[in-house]
Design a protein around this motif. Structure first.
Motif, PDB file in Angstrom:
ATOM      1  N   THR B 124       0.830  -1.214   0.000  1.00 45.91           N
ATOM      2  CA  THR B 124       0.000   0.000   0.000  1.00 45.91           C
ATOM      3  C   THR B 124       0.862   1.261   0.000  1.00 45.91           C
ATOM      4  O   THR B 124       0.412   2.310  -0.458  1.00 45.91           O
ATOM      5  CB  THR B 124      -0.940   0.045   1.225  1.00 45.91           C
ATOM      6  N   LEU B 125       2.088   1.178   0.549  1.00 47.54           N
ATOM      7  CA  LEU B 125       2.907   2.381   0.683  1.00 47.54           C
ATOM      8  C   LEU B 125       3.668   2.722  -0.594  1.00 47.54           C
ATOM      9  O   LEU B 125       3.943   3.882  -0.858  1.00 47.54           O
ATOM     10  CB  LEU B 125       3.900   2.224   1.838  1.00 47.54           C
ATOM     11  N   MET B 150      -7.098  -2.795  -2.724  1.00 48.75           N
ATOM     12  CA  MET B 150      -6.880  -4.194  -2.360  1.00 48.75           C
ATOM     13  C   MET B 150      -7.040  -4.432  -0.856  1.00 48.75           C
ATOM     14  O   MET B 150      -7.475  -5.500  -0.440  1.00 48.75           O
ATOM     15  CB  MET B 150      -5.511  -4.689  -2.856  1.00 48.75           C
ATOM     16  N   VAL B 151      -6.732  -3.438  -0.034  1.00 46.26           N
ATOM     17  CA  VAL B 151      -6.976  -3.630   1.400  1.00 46.26           C
ATOM     18  C   VAL B 151      -8.399  -3.217   1.797  1.00 46.26           C
ATOM     19  O   VAL B 151      -8.939  -3.718   2.773  1.00 46.26           O
ATOM     20  CB  VAL B 151      -5.958  -2.871   2.301  1.00 46.26           C
ATOM     21  N   ARG B 152      -9.004  -2.319   1.027  1.00 47.06           N
ATOM     22  CA  ARG B 152     -10.325  -1.792   1.392  1.00 47.06           C
ATOM     23  C   ARG B 152     -11.454  -2.702   0.911  1.00 47.06           C
ATOM     24  O   ARG B 152     -12.429  -2.927   1.628  1.00 47.06           O
ATOM     25  CB  ARG B 152     -10.482  -0.390   0.769  1.00 47.06           C
ATOM     26  N   PRO B 154     -11.017  -6.057  -1.094  1.00 44.78           N
ATOM     27  CA  PRO B 154     -10.278  -7.066  -1.864  1.00 44.78           C
ATOM     28  C   PRO B 154     -11.176  -7.932  -2.750  1.00 44.78           C
ATOM     29  O   PRO B 154     -10.777  -8.295  -3.865  1.00 44.78           O
ATOM     30  CB  PRO B 154      -9.587  -7.910  -0.788  1.00 44.78           C
ATOM     31  N   VAL B 173      -5.030 -10.565   2.837  1.00 52.31           N
ATOM     32  CA  VAL B 173      -4.248  -9.590   2.072  1.00 52.31           C
ATOM     33  C   VAL B 173      -2.951  -9.317   2.822  1.00 52.31           C
ATOM     34  O   VAL B 173      -2.988  -8.959   4.005  1.00 52.31           O
ATOM     35  CB  VAL B 173      -5.031  -8.266   1.918  1.00 52.31           C
ATOM     36  N   HIS B 174      -1.815  -9.503   2.159  1.00 51.00           N
ATOM     37  CA  HIS B 174      -0.523  -9.209   2.784  1.00 51.00           C
ATOM     38  C   HIS B 174      -0.019  -7.867   2.275  1.00 51.00           C
ATOM     39  O   HIS B 174       0.179  -7.691   1.073  1.00 51.00           O
ATOM     40  CB  HIS B 174       0.508 -10.295   2.447  1.00 51.00           C
ATOM     41  N   ASP B 175       0.178  -6.945   3.222  1.00 48.10           N
ATOM     42  CA  ASP B 175       0.686  -5.625   2.855  1.00 48.10           C
ATOM     43  C   ASP B 175       2.182  -5.603   3.166  1.00 48.10           C
ATOM     44  O   ASP B 175       2.582  -5.660   4.324  1.00 48.10           O
ATOM     45  CB  ASP B 175      -0.067  -4.554   3.666  1.00 48.10           C
ATOM     46  N   SER B 176       3.005  -5.568   2.107  1.00 47.53           N
ATOM     47  CA  SER B 176       4.461  -5.606   2.350  1.00 47.53           C
ATOM     48  C   SER B 176       4.988  -4.196   2.541  1.00 47.53           C
ATOM     49  O   SER B 176       5.401  -3.545   1.604  1.00 47.53           O
ATOM     50  CB  SER B 176       5.197  -6.330   1.231  1.00 47.53           C
ATOM     51  N   THR B 177       4.934  -3.755   3.797  1.00 39.43           N
ATOM     52  CA  THR B 177       5.291  -2.370   4.101  1.00 39.43           C
ATOM     53  C   THR B 177       6.750  -2.232   4.493  1.00 39.43           C
ATOM     54  O   THR B 177       7.231  -1.122   4.637  1.00 39.43           O
ATOM     55  CB  THR B 177       4.479  -1.897   5.319  1.00 39.43           C
ATOM     56  N   ALA B 178       7.448  -3.367   4.724  1.00 37.69           N
ATOM     57  CA  ALA B 178       8.716  -3.237   5.431  1.00 37.69           C
ATOM     58  C   ALA B 178       9.859  -3.946   4.733  1.00 37.69           C
ATOM     59  O   ALA B 178      10.142  -3.674   3.574  1.00 37.69           O
ATOM     60  CB  ALA B 178       8.531  -3.728   6.854  1.00 37.69           C
ATOM     61  N   LEU B 180      10.241  -7.164   3.990  1.00 40.21           N
ATOM     62  CA  LEU B 180       9.924  -8.476   3.435  1.00 40.21           C
ATOM     63  C   LEU B 180       9.243  -8.321   2.088  1.00 40.21           C
ATOM     64  O   LEU B 180       8.612  -7.301   1.812  1.00 40.21           O
ATOM     65  CB  LEU B 180       8.969  -9.222   4.370  1.00 40.21           C
ATOM     66  N   TYR B 182       6.760 -10.841  -0.672  1.00 38.27           N
ATOM     67  CA  TYR B 182       5.867 -11.994  -0.585  1.00 38.27           C
ATOM     68  C   TYR B 182       5.682 -12.658  -1.938  1.00 38.27           C
ATOM     69  O   TYR B 182       5.705 -11.992  -2.976  1.00 38.27           O
ATOM     70  CB  TYR B 182       4.493 -11.558  -0.058  1.00 38.27           C
TER      71      TYR B 182
END
Lengths: 98, 218
Positions: B124-125, B150-152, B154, B173-178, B180, B182
């Protein structure tokens, strides 16, 4: 370093709005979820972004949120979730009595 | 010319009253602040000898050469070999090395679809994506619409990709903010029991590795 939370712990994302390079998305701030994985420790990217060393390292967690917790009007399955990577400094305990 | 050109009549573009619209050159858009900064930093790094122009070019070439083929090979191996799948779920980067695939230095997490859970990936970021295993992200993956919706909602987004799941399947839903990235291990399609790894690899699509679709046998 020691991780403060374990798998299964209820946590709440801090409702903060700091300026600068932030890795915690707004849509989870203030919301409660469950730790589903303790990923490990990483140099803090919110510091690395400014050329600083990113120490102390931060423990990174998977926090799983029911979609209905994030969006009260959520349309879809009640089991639907979002799993977000969140650093420890953004989390408070949400256990009963905490 | 002829069919390759899309129309097969002989013609002279000079007096044709309806000319093709011209594809704009890259330079027809404005040079933005960040474009200028990117070029300036690249030039400085080369001038100061941090790396050479050729090393820079080779790195871009390497990034461009990555494709979903590597991720597909890993998923096919995971379907065929439960031990490999266990290894992949534990440590994708190490499992990739076992197959002589370079998954890069950023930890990649494999998330497995089951009859009860359907995983899908978003950042998302920005646009974090497991580039080393599946190449450059499609434009839609980087779009604000995909990243926010996709997060709001899906299920609405998945339906637009032709993927409709019953309400008792958990959409995760996997949010890859950091730190990692996926990769989804899609469910192995039915009717593929007799297939070898190579045939299985051919079934795995990029979109199934992002989680916006299922795999079907046809």
């Amino acid at each position: 370093m020691t991780a403060r939370y374990s798998v299964g712990d209820k946590v709440r994302v801090r409702r903060a709005d700091p300026p600068g390079h932030v890795r915690t998305p707004t849509f989870i701030r203030g919301h409660a979820g469950t730790v589903t994985k303790v990923v490990g420790s990483f140099a803090n990217p919110e510091e690395l972004a400014y050329g600083r060393p990113g120490t102390p390292k931060q423990t990174l967690y998977w926090v799983q949120f029911p979609q209905t917790e994030l969006w009260p009007d959520y349309q879809g399955g009640l089991k639907d979730t979002s799993v977000v990577d969140v650093y420890e400094s953004w989390l408070d305990s949400a256990e009963e009595g905490a | 010319m002829g069919s390759e050109h899309g129309h097969d009549h002989e013609h002279d573009h000079g007096d044709w009253p309806y000319p093709h619209p011209k594809q704009p050159d890259l330079e027809d858009g404005p040079l933005t602040h960040h474009m200028a900064m990117t070029e300036a930093v690249a030039e400085l790094l080369i001038d100061k000898g941090i790396f050479s122009a050729d090393e820079f070019r080779r790195q871009l070439e390497l990034m461009d050469s990555k494709s979903p083929a590597e991720g597909a090979r890993m998923v096919a191996r995971a379907w065929a070999d439960p031990d490999f799948k266990a290894h992949m779920l534990e440590d994708v980067n190490a499992a990739a090395k076992e197959m002589d695939i370079d998954a890069g230095g950023i930890p990649i997490m494999a998330v497995e679809n089951t009859p009860d859970v359907h995983n899908v990936i978003v950042c998302t970021l920005c646009s974090c994506y497991p580039r080393n295993l599946i190449g450059l992200p499609p434009d839609w993956y980087k779009s604000r619409a995909y990243r926010s919706r996709m997060v709001r909602e899906p299920r609405a987004v998945l339906a637009e990709f032709g993927t409709v799941l019953p309400d008792d399947v958990e959409i995760r839903v996997h949010d890859s903010t950091a730190d990692l990235r996926y990769l989804v291990i899609p469910r192995r399609p039915e009717g593929t029991e007799g297939m070898d790894e190579e045939a299985l690899t051919a079934l795995v699509t990029r979109d199934s590795l992002i989680g916006v679709t299922h795999l079907k046998t046809e």
